[in-house]
Design an enzyme around this catalytic site. Sequence first.
Site, PDB file in Angstrom:
ATOM      1  N   GLU A 294       1.279  -0.627  -5.191  1.00  0.00           N
ATOM      2  CA  GLU A 294       0.420   0.604  -5.459  1.00  0.00           C
ATOM      3  C   GLU A 294       1.010   1.831  -5.591  1.00  0.00           C
ATOM      4  OE1 GLU A 294      -3.489   3.108  -3.647  1.00  0.00           O
ATOM      5  OE2 GLU A 294      -1.738   2.437  -2.313  1.00  0.00           O
TER       6      GLU A 294
ATOM      7  N   ASP B  41       0.774  -1.195   0.016  1.00  0.00           N
ATOM      8  CA  ASP B  41       0.091   0.114  -0.053  1.00  0.00           C
ATOM      9  C   ASP B  41       0.856   1.192  -0.185  1.00  0.00           C
ATOM     10  OD1 ASP B  41      -2.719   1.425   0.489  1.00  0.00           O
ATOM     11  OD2 ASP B  41      -1.548   2.123   2.072  1.00  0.00           O
TER      12      ASP B  41
END
Length: 736
Positions: A468, A415
């Site tokens: 990401e 993330d």
Amino acid sequence: MTTPPSSSTSPSVLPVDVALLDQLVRGEHGDPHAILGAHPHDGGVTVRVLRPMAQRVAVRHGDGTTYELTHEHEGVWVGVLPVEDVPDYRLEVEYGDGHAHVQDDPYRFLPTLGEVDLHLINEGRHEQLWQVLGARVHHYDTPFGDTISGTSFAVWAPAARAVRLLGDFNAWNGREHPMRELGSSGVWELFMPDVGSGTSYKYAVLGADGQWREKADPMATWAEQPPATASRVFESTYEWGDEAWMAVRPEKRHVQEPMSVYEMHLASWRRGKTWEELAEELPAYLADLGFTHVELMPVMQHPFGGSWGYHVTSYFAADSRFGDPDGFRLLVDKLHQAGVGVILDWVPGHFATDPWALANFDGTPLYEDPNPQRGWHKEWGSHIFNFGRNEVRNFLYANALFWLEEFHADGLRVDGVASMLYLDYSREEGEWTPNKYGGRENLEAVQFLQEMNATVYKRTPGVTTIAEESTSWPQVTGPTSSGGLGFGFKWNMGWMHDSLRYVQEDPLYRSYHHGEMTFSLVYAWSENYVLPISHDEVVHGKGSLLRKMPGDRWQQLANLRAYLGFMWAHPGKQLLFMGAEMGQESEWAEARELDWWLLDHPEHRGVHSLVRDLNRVYTDSPAMWRDDDPAGFQWIDANDAGRNTFSFIRRPVSADDPDLVCLANFAAIPHEGYRLGLPSTGTWEEVLNTDASSYTGSGVGNMGGVTAVAGDHLGQPAYADIVVPPLATVWFRKAD
């Protein structure tokens, strides 16, 4: 019980300076084992015990003989045993209730960490950190034929002045159980006999600033359910059944294989389910839909459900809301047995601010960067890890390995990589500190990501890591040997934003936005991409994927089906957030489950059937997996903006596998006699058509074949005159 007679020749008690006893009682002695426990000397063994509330303390020898201890100072009891070597002994302690409580003595045990472990920890290179830090249950066979079971507690707190252990076993009063610091390692350790799985505990840390803080264990593998905040001891007894999956996993090459990912938030998929209940339902559901992988939003322990798991407090603990860690092992096991790989969302970029967790752990910014311009995340209100510290990087990449090795996870979606890479991320001028070269790149974070990826792929071949990352940082999926970050894949955020902008336009105006659907093919092979329609696109007022589509309900559903057909055919691995597979109407909220009742409606059941067929044809079509080579893609017509139509061909590596053509019509009218330029003459089989007449809940219909004939004149491609339904995507496969 027998008490030996006194003897004038018995050795005297080994003396300890009263100032050291005072320090011990205050909990500030860094080596309590040097005072407490058994110490041989002068032909005897002095035993000291810290029991502040006791009224009587005695030592019970292995042969049943007891030796009374005398109160020495502020709860410290002492006595001398007339034996030369330390015996196997227990303590008898009375607290005024008339009962003698038999206890083992934690201070008679040697350290449970070796010098090599401590050296690797300080170097930041202990790849199995969870096997030496945290709470680990041990079972020791003694010379007397019995077994001692207990738990070793070890925590890294280098700036702490003292650490105490408190929990269920001492009525949450840590005075009796100070921990020892092992040399200059910064690791504090204590073995607690008779403490086992399920026990709740914390550390009381006397920080460098002189303040006591109660802290959860950074390495805990289980935690109490929120709002409770203690850690829990856990000893796994799980026996895996996914041997077949794990045997072939090292040979996996995800870029060259089918990869269709279902992203989900476990708590709101179906409300109130345990790990065991999810293991009964989820694998069958995903296998029926044909997804090759599931991506789970963070399953690590977090206190606030509204954070969706992205503000983690216990990085090594599976979310206790669903049950114990073996329950999560069961879920992964059952998914593997159903043929579904497991990708976990992982959050190494920032961590929660809760005072009982990692923040200011030993009275200093231990895990967080001490520079607030690097250690505080303005956008998310959280701490940023100190990537420049060896031990912190070790904590993080060992955590990655923990989930891949201990829980058999097949990948990690990392993330917020962009927030890690740039020092000025979400900061105004003057709010960030440049790197040593004066640039905005976070060199320490780059080093961590490269180190993490290299270590993960070395130790767990066949897994994948996914970034990401939303910027143009070069070589995100490039090898670390050439300066790349080393990820397996990168989320294609550009494709996601562009394609969603396009389909949200009324078909009347889409011709003015044609490039938003074609631009991604300019850079499609610069990285290994995942095409993400994730949770972030269906929350916070953005509406569901269905509600993004213009027009009436028929048009919305048709647009959705056409978009999914185009997405599955586009180069890159596809990721779809839960609910979109059935045309979820309301936007996602973590506090309620999906609208499963929609499947009672034929038009929504039809979307569900389409996703199943997309995955079926996709996994049967090697042409669709060739995502790392531009030779696997060719436009037939990229410029048909006037009719809002796109057509292209996907080619496999092997000539023995058939080509596949995708024709997407994003106009609200059919194209009669549409002349599709095909790459060769012969028969082409229609294998998928997202038209409404095909998907009303009963599965695929209106499939057939078309024949490509020679062109009108020299230089024209072969073609087929076909009727293209409105708002539909059609796939053709070469049949001869």
